[in-house]
Design a protein around this motif. Structure first.
Motif, PDB file in Angstrom:
ATOM      1  N   ARG A 199       6.487  10.747  -4.258  1.00 53.93           N
ATOM      2  CA  ARG A 199       7.611  10.059  -4.163  1.00 53.93           C
ATOM      3  C   ARG A 199       8.178   9.982  -2.880  1.00 53.93           C
ATOM      4  O   ARG A 199       9.311  10.313  -2.530  1.00 53.93           O
ATOM      5  CB  ARG A 199       8.700  10.743  -5.040  1.00 53.93           C
ATOM      6  N   ASP A 200       7.279   9.762  -2.193  1.00 57.26           N
ATOM      7  CA  ASP A 200       7.391   9.404  -0.451  1.00 57.26           C
ATOM      8  C   ASP A 200       7.753   8.060  -0.330  1.00 57.26           C
ATOM      9  O   ASP A 200       7.048   7.203  -0.166  1.00 57.26           O
ATOM     10  CB  ASP A 200       6.100   9.788   0.339  1.00 57.26           C
ATOM     11  N   LEU A 201       9.087   7.850  -0.285  1.00 59.84           N
ATOM     12  CA  LEU A 201       9.644   6.373  -0.320  1.00 59.84           C
ATOM     13  C   LEU A 201       9.300   5.681   1.043  1.00 59.84           C
ATOM     14  O   LEU A 201       8.677   4.663   1.071  1.00 59.84           O
ATOM     15  CB  LEU A 201      11.175   6.473  -0.617  1.00 59.84           C
ATOM     16  N   PRO A 202       9.504   6.384   2.326  1.00 63.32           N
ATOM     17  CA  PRO A 202       9.114   5.560   3.426  1.00 63.32           C
ATOM     18  C   PRO A 202       7.487   4.994   3.544  1.00 63.32           C
ATOM     19  O   PRO A 202       7.381   3.874   3.733  1.00 63.32           O
ATOM     20  CB  PRO A 202       9.383   6.558   4.443  1.00 63.32           C
ATOM     21  N   SER A 203       6.851   5.927   2.796  1.00 60.77           N
ATOM     22  CA  SER A 203       5.194   5.603   2.799  1.00 60.77           C
ATOM     23  C   SER A 203       4.906   4.475   1.803  1.00 60.77           C
ATOM     24  O   SER A 203       4.326   3.400   2.000  1.00 60.77           O
ATOM     25  CB  SER A 203       4.382   6.817   2.432  1.00 60.77           C
ATOM     26  N   ILE A 204       5.573   4.526   0.617  1.00 60.08           N
ATOM     27  CA  ILE A 204       5.347   3.639  -0.459  1.00 60.08           C
ATOM     28  C   ILE A 204       5.867   2.038   0.288  1.00 60.08           C
ATOM     29  O   ILE A 204       5.071   1.137   0.170  1.00 60.08           O
ATOM     30  CB  ILE A 204       6.273   3.845  -1.580  1.00 60.08           C
ATOM     31  N   LEU A 205       6.793   2.207   0.664  1.00 66.46           N
ATOM     32  CA  LEU A 205       7.441   0.840   1.349  1.00 66.46           C
ATOM     33  C   LEU A 205       6.523   0.501   2.574  1.00 66.46           C
ATOM     34  O   LEU A 205       6.239  -0.748   2.669  1.00 66.46           O
ATOM     35  CB  LEU A 205       9.014   1.185   2.048  1.00 66.46           C
ATOM     36  N   GLY A 206       5.767   1.292   3.342  1.00 63.90           N
ATOM     37  CA  GLY A 206       4.838   1.108   4.217  1.00 63.90           C
ATOM     38  C   GLY A 206       3.766   0.115   3.529  1.00 63.90           C
ATOM     39  O   GLY A 206       3.342  -0.767   4.330  1.00 63.90           O
ATOM     40  N   PHE A 207       3.266   0.740   2.573  1.00 63.95           N
ATOM     41  CA  PHE A 207       2.047   0.226   1.658  1.00 63.95           C
ATOM     42  C   PHE A 207       2.266  -1.027   1.157  1.00 63.95           C
ATOM     43  O   PHE A 207       1.360  -1.698   0.813  1.00 63.95           O
ATOM     44  CB  PHE A 207       1.594   1.477   0.778  1.00 63.95           C
ATOM     45  N   ARG A 222      11.095  -6.269  -3.691  1.00 60.96           N
ATOM     46  CA  ARG A 222      10.178  -5.149  -3.541  1.00 60.96           C
ATOM     47  C   ARG A 222      10.951  -3.821  -3.172  1.00 60.96           C
ATOM     48  O   ARG A 222      10.862  -2.974  -3.979  1.00 60.96           O
ATOM     49  CB  ARG A 222       9.199  -5.417  -2.311  1.00 60.96           C
ATOM     50  N   LEU A 223      11.833  -3.942  -2.251  1.00 58.61           N
ATOM     51  CA  LEU A 223      12.440  -2.929  -2.047  1.00 58.61           C
ATOM     52  C   LEU A 223      13.572  -2.312  -2.842  1.00 58.61           C
ATOM     53  O   LEU A 223      13.607  -1.092  -3.464  1.00 58.61           O
ATOM     54  CB  LEU A 223      13.605  -3.236  -0.511  1.00 58.61           C
ATOM     55  N   ARG A 224      14.227  -3.238  -3.588  1.00 60.19           N
ATOM     56  CA  ARG A 224      15.121  -2.694  -5.019  1.00 60.19           C
ATOM     57  C   ARG A 224      14.283  -2.064  -5.858  1.00 60.19           C
ATOM     58  O   ARG A 224      14.683  -1.047  -6.429  1.00 60.19           O
ATOM     59  CB  ARG A 224      15.921  -3.972  -5.408  1.00 60.19           C
ATOM     60  N   THR A 225      13.144  -2.601  -6.412  1.00 62.65           N
ATOM     61  CA  THR A 225      12.224  -2.156  -7.395  1.00 62.65           C
ATOM     62  C   THR A 225      11.760  -0.846  -6.803  1.00 62.65           C
ATOM     63  O   THR A 225      11.697   0.159  -7.734  1.00 62.65           O
ATOM     64  CB  THR A 225      10.981  -3.095  -7.501  1.00 62.65           C
ATOM     65  N   VAL A 226      11.225  -0.590  -5.653  1.00 65.43           N
ATOM     66  CA  VAL A 226      10.653   0.792  -5.406  1.00 65.43           C
ATOM     67  C   VAL A 226      11.898   1.764  -5.305  1.00 65.43           C
ATOM     68  O   VAL A 226      11.714   2.727  -5.833  1.00 65.43           O
ATOM     69  CB  VAL A 226      10.004   0.546  -3.885  1.00 65.43           C
ATOM     70  N   ASP A 227      12.940   1.488  -4.437  1.00 64.13           N
ATOM     71  CA  ASP A 227      13.889   2.192  -4.611  1.00 64.13           C
ATOM     72  C   ASP A 227      14.587   2.717  -6.014  1.00 64.13           C
ATOM     73  O   ASP A 227      14.777   3.870  -6.174  1.00 64.13           O
ATOM     74  CB  ASP A 227      15.291   1.596  -3.988  1.00 64.13           C
ATOM     75  N   THR A 237      10.234   3.645 -15.782  1.00 67.28           N
ATOM     76  CA  THR A 237       9.571   2.787 -16.902  1.00 67.28           C
ATOM     77  C   THR A 237       8.179   2.465 -16.339  1.00 67.28           C
ATOM     78  O   THR A 237       7.958   2.525 -15.132  1.00 67.28           O
ATOM     79  CB  THR A 237      10.392   1.737 -17.311  1.00 67.28           C
ATOM     80  N   ARG A 238       7.338   2.164 -17.125  1.00 66.59           N
ATOM     81  CA  ARG A 238       5.685   1.734 -16.664  1.00 66.59           C
ATOM     82  C   ARG A 238       6.301   0.347 -16.008  1.00 66.59           C
ATOM     83  O   ARG A 238       6.994  -0.545 -16.472  1.00 66.59           O
ATOM     84  CB  ARG A 238       4.963   1.315 -18.017  1.00 66.59           C
ATOM     85  N   PRO A 239       5.221  -0.053 -14.940  1.00 67.59           N
ATOM     86  CA  PRO A 239       4.142   0.707 -14.410  1.00 67.59           C
ATOM     87  C   PRO A 239       4.363   1.928 -13.472  1.00 67.59           C
ATOM     88  O   PRO A 239       3.549   2.653 -13.446  1.00 67.59           O
ATOM     89  CB  PRO A 239       3.281  -0.388 -13.759  1.00 67.59           C
ATOM     90  N   TRP A 240       5.809   2.123 -12.990  1.00 66.56           N
ATOM     91  CA  TRP A 240       5.886   3.013 -12.110  1.00 66.56           C
ATOM     92  C   TRP A 240       5.958   4.443 -12.612  1.00 66.56           C
ATOM     93  O   TRP A 240       5.491   5.401 -11.903  1.00 66.56           O
ATOM     94  CB  TRP A 240       7.239   2.656 -11.569  1.00 66.56           C
ATOM     95  N   ARG A 241       6.115   4.554 -13.965  1.00 60.24           N
ATOM     96  CA  ARG A 241       5.829   5.851 -14.555  1.00 60.24           C
ATOM     97  C   ARG A 241       4.543   6.505 -14.322  1.00 60.24           C
ATOM     98  O   ARG A 241       3.940   7.467 -14.133  1.00 60.24           O
ATOM     99  CB  ARG A 241       6.109   6.236 -16.031  1.00 60.24           C
ATOM    100  N   LEU A 242       3.564   5.434 -14.629  1.00 62.49           N
ATOM    101  CA  LEU A 242       2.145   5.623 -14.357  1.00 62.49           C
ATOM    102  C   LEU A 242       1.743   5.972 -12.972  1.00 62.49           C
ATOM    103  O   LEU A 242       0.615   6.919 -12.634  1.00 62.49           O
ATOM    104  CB  LEU A 242       1.303   4.611 -14.799  1.00 62.49           C
ATOM    105  N   LEU A 243       2.545   5.500 -12.070  1.00 59.39           N
ATOM    106  CA  LEU A 243       2.180   6.153 -10.688  1.00 59.39           C
ATOM    107  C   LEU A 243       3.084   7.276 -10.153  1.00 59.39           C
ATOM    108  O   LEU A 243       2.451   7.679  -9.243  1.00 59.39           O
ATOM    109  CB  LEU A 243       2.746   4.683  -9.715  1.00 59.39           C
TER     110      LEU A 243
END
Length: 299
Positions: A199-207, A222-227, A237-243
């Motif tokens: 759950r490293d938000l800065p890295s996720i946003l970088g990728f 993208r930003l709102r979804t990841v946040d 919820t899926r697919p983010w739970r799977l990740l």
């Protein structure tokens, strides 16, 4: 002698409490609103006058309740402050996170009663504080109210402009740009999975495009979804739970890349995904990869 020293310490502590700055009082007010612990009775946590009608008090209470969602869980900091003898105006900023839409600036009016500052119960206004209606005072009140509303707009615009620079600085603390340039599509996929697990938000946003010189056109989405997913954590919820869920087993089962596009397929086994008397099913999650104009892979 010891008794005199004690009295001096008590006197200094009392002076410190009664001489709180308008900014500190405004900040404390918003924290109490956020926690639902604000005493809105006359003589409580605001400058509400006892002459305020009951229906007006209920209206003010409802307005403050609506502010709770705006304040959220973000960090609050004191912004610009303007004092004019016994009245003052303070801008309090809600910062933190990377979504410009979640940034806020709250204009707070204050009245000085004796040696103490008290917050006006209506944001950006001196209503219901019992101040007089002399022409000279009315002009001073209107000047501060106008200043608050104007500076709120300007400060919020500046905050949002700065948010992208702050986000990039946080991303660069997690991901080195030069190292990133040499990563393959598979390596970017693996790094993205690891960042999601942690759950490293800065890295996720970088990728997902935050390393690009020009952010993707759909970056706000993208930003709102990841946040939102990062905030939900294992309850996402899926697919983010799977990740992101620590309960899920993830294995890369296929990778391919050619030209400016690629694919990383991940098999996910979620123990919470099984129905009664059935084993959990394996779900395949496909991460589409593409290169930006600068040749950087992104998910």
């Amino acid at each position: 002698m010891k008794f005199l020293v004690f009295l001096l310490l008590v006197a200094n502590a009392t002076a410190a409490n009664t001489a709180e700055s308008p900014g500190a009082v405004a900040l404390d007010f918003l924290e109490k609103v956020r926690k639902g612990k604000l005493n809105l009775e006359p003589g409580g946590d605001t400058a509400l006058t006892p002459q305020t009608a009951e229906d007006k008090r209920r209206e003010i209470a409802r307005r403050l309740e609506r502010m709770v969602n705006d304040i959220g869980s973000g960090e609050l900091e004191i912004g610009a402050v303007r004092e004019d003898e016994n009245i003052a105006a303070v801008l309090v900023r809600k910062i933190g996170g990377f979504d410009p839409a979640r940034l806020q600036v709250f204009p707070i009016a204050l009245v000085k009663r004796g040696a103490r500052w008290a917050v006006a119960p209506v944001p950006a206004s001196f209503e219901n504080t019992g101040l007089g209606y002399a022409a000279s005072l009315r002009q001073r009140l209107e000047a501060l109210e106008t200043w608050m509303l104007r500076e709120q707009v300007l400060d919020l615009a500046a905050l949002r402009d700065q948010s992208t620079a702050r986000m990039r600085a946080e991303i660069e603390k997690s991901l080195n740009l030069e190292t990133y340039r040499g990563l393959s599509a598979e390596e970017v996929g693996k790094g993205f999975l690891r960042a999601c697990e942690e759950r490293d938000l800065p890295s996720i946003l970088g990728f997902i495009g935050g390393m690009s010189e020009s952010l993707p056109p759909d970056w706000p989405v993208r930003l709102r979804t990841v946040d939102a997913a990062a905030a939900a954590g294992k309850n996402a919820t899926r697919p983010w739970r799977l990740l992101m869920s620590p309960e899920v087993v993830r294995v890369i089962v296929h990778t391919e890349s050619g030209g400016d596009s690629g694919l990383v397929s991940v098999a996910c086994l979620d123990p919470a995904d099984g129905e009664r008397r059935r084993l959990p099913r394996i779900r395949i999650l496909h991460l589409d990869m593409e290169k930006d104009r600068g040749g950087l892979w992104q998910v």
